[in-house]
Design a protein around this motif. Structure first.
Motif, short mmCIF file in Angstrom:
data_model
loop_
_atom_site.label_atom_id
_atom_site.label_comp_id
_atom_site.label_asym_id
_atom_site.label_seq_id
_atom_site.Cartn_x
_atom_site.Cartn_y
_atom_site.Cartn_z
N ARG A 5 0.08 8.38 -1.68
CA ARG A 5 0.96 9.45 -2.12
C ARG A 5 0.13 10.72 -2.28
O ARG A 5 -0.98 10.68 -2.80
N HIS A 6 0.71 11.84 -1.84
CA HIS A 6 0.03 13.13 -1.91
C HIS A 6 0.97 14.16 -2.53
O HIS A 6 2.14 14.24 -2.15
N ALA A 12 -1.39 19.23 2.36
CA ALA A 12 -1.67 20.30 3.33
C ALA A 12 -2.46 19.83 4.55
O ALA A 12 -2.09 20.17 5.68
N PRO A 13 -3.52 19.04 4.39
CA PRO A 13 -4.29 18.64 5.57
C PRO A 13 -3.55 17.71 6.54
O PRO A 13 -4.01 17.51 7.66
N PHE A 14 -2.42 17.17 6.14
CA PHE A 14 -1.66 16.26 7.00
C PHE A 14 -0.71 16.98 7.94
O PHE A 14 -0.14 16.37 8.84
N ARG A 15 -0.53 18.28 7.77
CA ARG A 15 0.46 19.04 8.53
C ARG A 15 0.35 18.79 10.04
O ARG A 15 1.32 18.41 10.70
N ASP A 16 -0.82 19.02 10.62
CA ASP A 16 -0.96 18.91 12.07
C ASP A 16 -0.87 17.47 12.55
O ASP A 16 -0.37 17.21 13.65
N ARG A 17 -1.30 16.52 11.74
CA ARG A 17 -1.18 15.11 12.12
C ARG A 17 0.28 14.68 12.14
O ARG A 17 0.71 13.92 13.00
N ILE A 18 1.05 15.18 11.18
CA ILE A 18 2.49 14.90 11.15
C ILE A 18 3.16 15.53 12.37
O ILE A 18 3.97 14.88 13.04
N ARG A 50 6.45 15.49 -2.69
CA ARG A 50 5.51 14.39 -2.49
C ARG A 50 5.59 13.92 -1.05
O ARG A 50 6.66 13.90 -0.45
N LEU A 51 4.43 13.57 -0.53
CA LEU A 51 4.29 13.04 0.82
C LEU A 51 3.68 11.66 0.71
O LEU A 51 2.71 11.45 -0.02
N PHE A 63 5.20 8.46 7.92
CA PHE A 63 5.18 9.36 6.77
C PHE A 63 6.58 9.50 6.21
O PHE A 63 7.57 9.20 6.88
N ALA A 64 6.65 9.92 4.97
CA ALA A 64 7.92 10.25 4.32
C ALA A 64 7.64 11.35 3.32
O ALA A 64 6.56 11.39 2.72
#
Length: 168
Positions: A5-6, A12-18, A50-51, A63-64
């Motif tokens: 959970r984030h 923020a760092p997951f943006r491009d991976r998502i 939350r991510l 992801f969710a």
């Protein structure tokens, strides 16, 4: 596999991976710049964002994300108009499940349910809302129904609003 959970800052760092996984789940993004700057950043800026991510090694498997939905927000206001009964009781202060995605290669493994359960765990909210396909045999619709969600109304042709009462 690990699920984590984030909060908004840690997400923020997951943006491009998502965004990289997005097309295989939802189809192509029409405007990646707009997705990054408006869609992603707007959602990350909402209350209680939350991510949940599911990863194996360096691979993002799913992801969710969600946040607190309020009247005056575009989607919440549309839902308020679409819900057939008790709209005032459902919309505003609810947890809004915005996205739930599983890499097609990992579907059917229980990952979608695990992501949803992790997203909703330990919330202070007493209810949650989401949009999914209207087809009761659709994979998302079945997942939510198995977890106690009910159809509250039709948002647009082929799309329904589902709600769930949460226990704190």
């Amino acid at each position: 596999m690990r699920c984590a959970r984030h909060d908004a800052a840690a997400a923020a760092p997951f943006r491009d991976r998502i965004l990289e996984l997005w097309p295989s789940v939802f189809g192509p993004v029409a405007d990646e710049h707009q997705w990054r700057t408006r869609f992603w950043e707007q959602h990350r800026g909402r209350a209680d964002f939350r991510l949940i991510t599911a990863e194996r090694g360096d691979s993002l498997l799913g992801f969710a994300w969600g946040y607190t939905g309020e009247r005056g927000q575009w989607w919440a206001d549309m839902v308020h108009e679409a819900i057939e009964t008790d709209a005032e009781d459902w919309v505003g202060g609810h947890f809004e499940v915005v996205e739930l995605a599983v890499d097609p290669e990992h579907r059917g493994s229980g990952l979608g349910g695990a992501l949803l359960d992790a997203l909703l765990a330990d919330l202070d909210h007493d209810r949650a809302l989401l949009q999914t396909d209207a087809d009761p045999d659709g994979v998302g619709h079945r997942l939510y129904r198995r977890r106690g969600w009910t159809v509250l109304g039709e948002l647009s042709p082929g799309k329904v609003i589902m709600g769930a009462r949460l226990t704190a």
